[in-house]
Design a protein around this motif. Structure first.
Motif: not given
Length: 322
Positions: A144-173
């Motif tokens: 089994p693979v577990q995550v503390p509190s069943n939730q991963l929390r990271l610093n979030g993005p800043t999204l400007s009005a009218g924009g189109t943003f594409s982010y990737t969460l890279e897992f460096d295992l």
């Protein structure tokens, strides 16, 4: 006395007035932004699969309630699948299991696609992880693979009005996946995760010559292609002294930005590595024959040689061979 026909003039002024009002309303109307999120991975050694069960994503902050996306329910969220199961073998609803080892280098899989969200500064990005995640070792056993509190929390993005943003969460295992002593299974820690803006990153890949591996007493031509023969580390900055480079659990001056394993591709008869979603900048890249690296403790990782590279923001991978 000269006479003027005022009717056309009044009509024109009225039209101008309506146009001006319409422009003002459009300028004052609240704008949204489009947000996409995918996941990718740098692989660990001695694993055949690492399946993580995602159930939801939240953008938190921006002086408003969290904006939540549930897999399989929201039109902009990914569909569910049947990889995530409970102890009785039942499929866990509203989950999508993703084998991170299938997403190496520049490969990724979407969790959110073009979701319309309010613009602003989001303090946190939260990923809800369901039960059912697992690691399969090369011998076929599952853990089994577990995550503390069943939730991963990271610093979030800043999204400007009218924009189109594409982010990737890279897992460096190699940083994120730990095997705690005395506790069954594995844990994923957020310290090994990177949230990157796809418009600001590049990818690194390369080949390692078999003669280089043999000359440095690395393993070659493994019976199982899933077994690593070497490891590649990347550090921020150029010309870093090799003696100052730390492994993932080490205490030397320079900590790894990311690391990955070198695998033998029997079809191509090549030894290959890839590190995807690297922030644009200058880096020192090091290679070692030591493939064991506990992210919780320092290991004896002996680096053979280093090379410099400048990563540019582009889709085509940068090539660096050893």
């Amino acid at each position: 006395m000269q006479k003027f026909n005022v009717t056309p003039l009044l009509v024109m002024l009225g039209a101008l007035g309506l146009t001006a009002c319409g422009s003002s309303e459009q300028e004052e109307a609240p704008q949204s932004t489009k947000f996409s999120l995918g996941v990718s991975d740098a692989p660990v050694t001695e694993a055949a699969a690492v399946v993580v069960c995602f159930s939801g994503i939240q953008l938190v902050g921006n002086d408003q309630p969290p904006q939540s996306f549930t897999l399989g329910q929201d039109s902009s969220a990914a569909d569910t699948n049947d990889l995530c199961r409970d102890a009785a073998g039942n499929v866990i609803p509203n989950t999508r299991g993703i084998d991170l080892l299938q997403l190496q280098g520049a490969a990724s899989e979407a969790l959110i696609s073009n979701a319309e969200v309010a613009p602003g500064n989001y303090g946190q990005l939260r990923l809800d992880i369901a039960q059912g995640s697992y690691l399969q070792r090369l011998d076929g056993s599952r853990h089994p693979v577990q995550v503390p509190s069943n939730q991963l929390r990271l610093n979030g993005p800043t999204l400007s009005a009218g924009g189109t943003f594409s982010y990737t969460l890279e897992f460096d295992l190699r940083k994120a996946l730990v095997d705690p002593v005395g506790i069954p299974g594995y844990f994923v820690k957020p310290t090994g995760l990177r949230l990157v803006d796809n418009s600001e990153i590049g990818h690194l890949e390369g080949l390692v010559a078999e003669s280089f591996l043999i000359n440095n007493q690395c393993n070659v031509n493994p019976a199982d292609e899933r077994a690593a023969v070497a490891a590649v580390y990347i550090y921020e900055g150029l010309d870093l002294p090799i003696a100052e480079l730390a492994d993932n659990g080490g205490t030397n001056t320079h900590q790894p930005y990311a690391s990955t394993a070198v695998f033998f591709n029997n079809d191509a008869t090549e030894y290959q590595y890839a590190i995807g979603y690297v922030d644009a900048g200058n880096y020192t890249v090091a290679i070692s024959c030591d493939t064991t690296d506990d992210p919780e403790n320092p290991d004896e990782v002996n680096f053979i040689v280093t090379k410099n590279i400048t990563i540019e923001a582009r889709q085509e991978p940068h090539q660096l061979d050893f």
